[in-house]
Design a protein around this motif. Structure first.
Motif, PDB file in Angstrom:
ATOM      1  N   ALA A 198       1.153  -1.078  -0.220  1.00  8.56           N
ATOM      2  CA  ALA A 198       0.378  -0.179  -0.110  1.00  8.56           C
ATOM      3  C   ALA A 198       0.865   1.518  -0.240  1.00  8.56           C
ATOM      4  O   ALA A 198       0.572   2.099  -0.246  1.00  8.56           O
ATOM      5  N   GLY A 199       1.898   1.113   0.864  1.00 17.49           N
ATOM      6  CA  GLY A 199       2.889   2.251   0.420  1.00 17.49           C
ATOM      7  C   GLY A 199       4.184   2.457   1.614  1.00 17.49           C
ATOM      8  O   GLY A 199       3.870   0.937   2.612  1.00 17.49           O
ATOM      9  N   ILE A 200       4.883   3.021   1.607  1.00 16.37           N
ATOM     10  CA  ILE A 200       5.691   2.765   2.635  1.00 16.37           C
ATOM     11  C   ILE A 200       5.724   4.424   3.630  1.00 16.37           C
ATOM     12  O   ILE A 200       6.079   5.105   3.169  1.00 16.37           O
ATOM     13  N   ALA A 201       5.994   3.867   4.785  1.00 15.79           N
ATOM     14  CA  ALA A 201       6.185   4.340   6.076  1.00 15.79           C
ATOM     15  C   ALA A 201       7.234   5.051   6.232  1.00 15.79           C
ATOM     16  O   ALA A 201       8.517   4.020   7.030  1.00 15.79           O
ATOM     17  N   LEU A 202       8.104   6.415   6.584  1.00 19.22           N
ATOM     18  CA  LEU A 202       9.351   6.582   7.012  1.00 19.22           C
ATOM     19  C   LEU A 202       9.471   6.775   8.634  1.00 19.22           C
ATOM     20  O   LEU A 202      10.235   6.930   9.406  1.00 19.22           O
ATOM     21  N   SER A 203       8.226   7.114   9.204  1.00 27.05           N
ATOM     22  CA  SER A 203       7.893   6.798  10.845  1.00 27.05           C
ATOM     23  C   SER A 203       7.786   5.245  11.235  1.00 27.05           C
ATOM     24  O   SER A 203       8.373   4.404  10.830  1.00 27.05           O
ATOM     25  N   ARG A 204       8.031   5.043  12.822  1.00 28.63           N
ATOM     26  CA  ARG A 204       8.295   4.122  13.281  1.00 28.63           C
ATOM     27  C   ARG A 204       7.134   3.229  13.404  1.00 28.63           C
ATOM     28  O   ARG A 204       6.002   3.684  14.263  1.00 28.63           O
ATOM     29  N   GLN A 205       7.373   1.720  13.246  1.00 31.71           N
ATOM     30  CA  GLN A 205       5.474   1.230  14.027  1.00 31.71           C
ATOM     31  C   GLN A 205       5.583   1.070  15.072  1.00 31.71           C
ATOM     32  O   GLN A 205       6.532   0.703  16.135  1.00 31.71           O
ATOM     33  N   TYR A 206       4.499   1.449  16.012  1.00 32.73           N
ATOM     34  CA  TYR A 206       4.772   1.278  17.144  1.00 32.73           C
ATOM     35  C   TYR A 206       3.209   1.541  18.266  1.00 32.73           C
ATOM     36  O   TYR A 206       3.103   1.261  19.308  1.00 32.73           O
ATOM     37  N   MET A 207       2.737   0.445  17.074  1.00 31.32           N
ATOM     38  CA  MET A 207       1.159  -0.146  17.945  1.00 31.32           C
ATOM     39  C   MET A 207       0.863  -1.304  17.983  1.00 31.32           C
ATOM     40  O   MET A 207       1.077  -1.281  15.935  1.00 31.32           O
ATOM     41  N   MET A 208       0.120  -2.062  17.966  1.00 36.53           N
ATOM     42  CA  MET A 208      -1.000  -2.674  17.247  1.00 36.53           C
ATOM     43  C   MET A 208      -2.541  -2.729  18.339  1.00 36.53           C
ATOM     44  O   MET A 208      -3.180  -2.738  18.839  1.00 36.53           O
ATOM     45  N   VAL A 209      -3.401  -2.903  16.838  1.00 43.29           N
ATOM     46  CA  VAL A 209      -4.760  -1.728  17.012  1.00 43.29           C
ATOM     47  C   VAL A 209      -6.029  -2.349  17.052  1.00 43.29           C
ATOM     48  O   VAL A 209      -6.620  -2.570  17.108  1.00 43.29           O
ATOM     49  N   LYS A 210      -5.295  -4.407  16.955  1.00 40.54           N
ATOM     50  CA  LYS A 210      -6.477  -4.923  17.825  1.00 40.54           C
ATOM     51  C   LYS A 210      -6.616  -5.039  18.444  1.00 40.54           C
ATOM     52  O   LYS A 210      -5.916  -5.307  19.078  1.00 40.54           O
ATOM     53  N   LYS A 211      -8.260  -5.143  18.854  1.00 35.00           N
ATOM     54  CA  LYS A 211      -7.961  -4.824  20.917  1.00 35.00           C
ATOM     55  C   LYS A 211      -8.098  -6.190  21.472  1.00 35.00           C
ATOM     56  O   LYS A 211      -8.413  -7.298  20.524  1.00 35.00           O
TER      57      LYS A 211
END
Length: 261
Positions: free
Chosen positions: A100-113
């Motif tokens: 879908a795309g490329i992130a420059l930011s850091r992955q930091y969270m899990m969004v599944k409840k």
């Protein structure tokens, strides 16, 4: 650093405000220039506040599949290494149909409840995660065009892009009740990515270093300004992991732990 033949067209989008901050921002934007021969600067001024969703979805429409963009909000800071890494990432992975795309930011969270902060370390190498990067996101031109075409083809004022089990779905419902539906765009991208099996490329570097950080200035996302960024930028020395672009990428589902092979 820009390569010898590269050109960068910079667009500065200014949402309508009032008073001295708006005038100063406008003055700075209209006087900003790129080095000679490196590209053009265009300033867009909006007559009224239109919210984050319009700001993102109207920010870029690819003219062809060879054109790339990165969307940067106003409280973000870039590392000197961001451009060379992003360009090599696109050369390495732009052919992927699940990107879908490329992130420059850091992955930091899990969004599944039940959601919580969780970093996918992946030995410091690039990986694919379901969740879109909202800070310093470089959309895939084909996937971004498809997502926008779908969004504008439906009754998006009433359609509910609900993805079961994700806290982001609940966040959109909260915005709906607050009359702030126009202030979020991520859930539309999440819905589209979930439906089409798309992932965003991230790289979580050692020592929590990043190619882009967030100063979290007071505004839509935060009520106060902590006067410090969330993560330290890569500066000076370049981590060896930034030279790694493996041909096979690990893929992580919404829970950020399930390895999809």
């Amino acid at each position: 650093m820009l390569m010898i033949k590269d050109a960068l067209d910079l667009e500065i989008h200014i949402d309508k405000s009032s008073g001295w901050p708006y005038r100063d921002v406008l003055k700075l934007a209209e006087s900003f220039q790129l080095p000679a021969g490196r590209g053009n600067v265009t300033v867009f001024k909006y007559p009224q506040n239109h919210g984050l969703r319009v700001a993102w979805f109207d920010s870029w429409r690819p003219r062809d599949l060879d054109e790339h963009a990165v969307i940067i909000e106003d409280d973000l800071q870039l590392s000197p290494e961001w451009y060379s890494w992003l360009k090599r990432a696109w050369i390495s992975y732009g052919h992927r149909s699940d990107l879908a795309g490329i992130a420059l930011s850091r992955q930091y969270m899990m969004v599944k409840k039940p959601e919580y902060d969780y970093e996918i370390l992946n030995n410091g190498e690039p990986f694919l995660y379901r969740l879109v990067g909202t800070w310093g996101f470089s959309p895939h031109p084909a996937r971004w065009s498809q997502m926008l075409n779908w969004f504008y083809s439906i009754d998006h004022d009433n359609f509910d892009p609900y993805v079961p089990g994700l806290i982001t779905s609940d966040w959109l419902h909260i915005h709906n009740r607050q009359g702030r539906r126009h202030m979020t765009w991520e859930q539309w991208h999440i819905y589209h990515s979930n439906k089409h099996g798309l992932f965003t490329l991230y790289q979580n570097l050692p020592n929590r270093h990043v190619l882009l950080n967030n100063w979290r200035e007071a505004g839509v996302h935060s009520r106060t300004s902590p006067n410090r960024p969330d993560y330290p930028l890569v500066k000076g020395s370049c981590p060896i992991q930034l030279q790694s672009f493996p041909s096979r990428l690990n893929k992580y589902d919404w829970d950020a732990r399930t390895l999809v092979r």
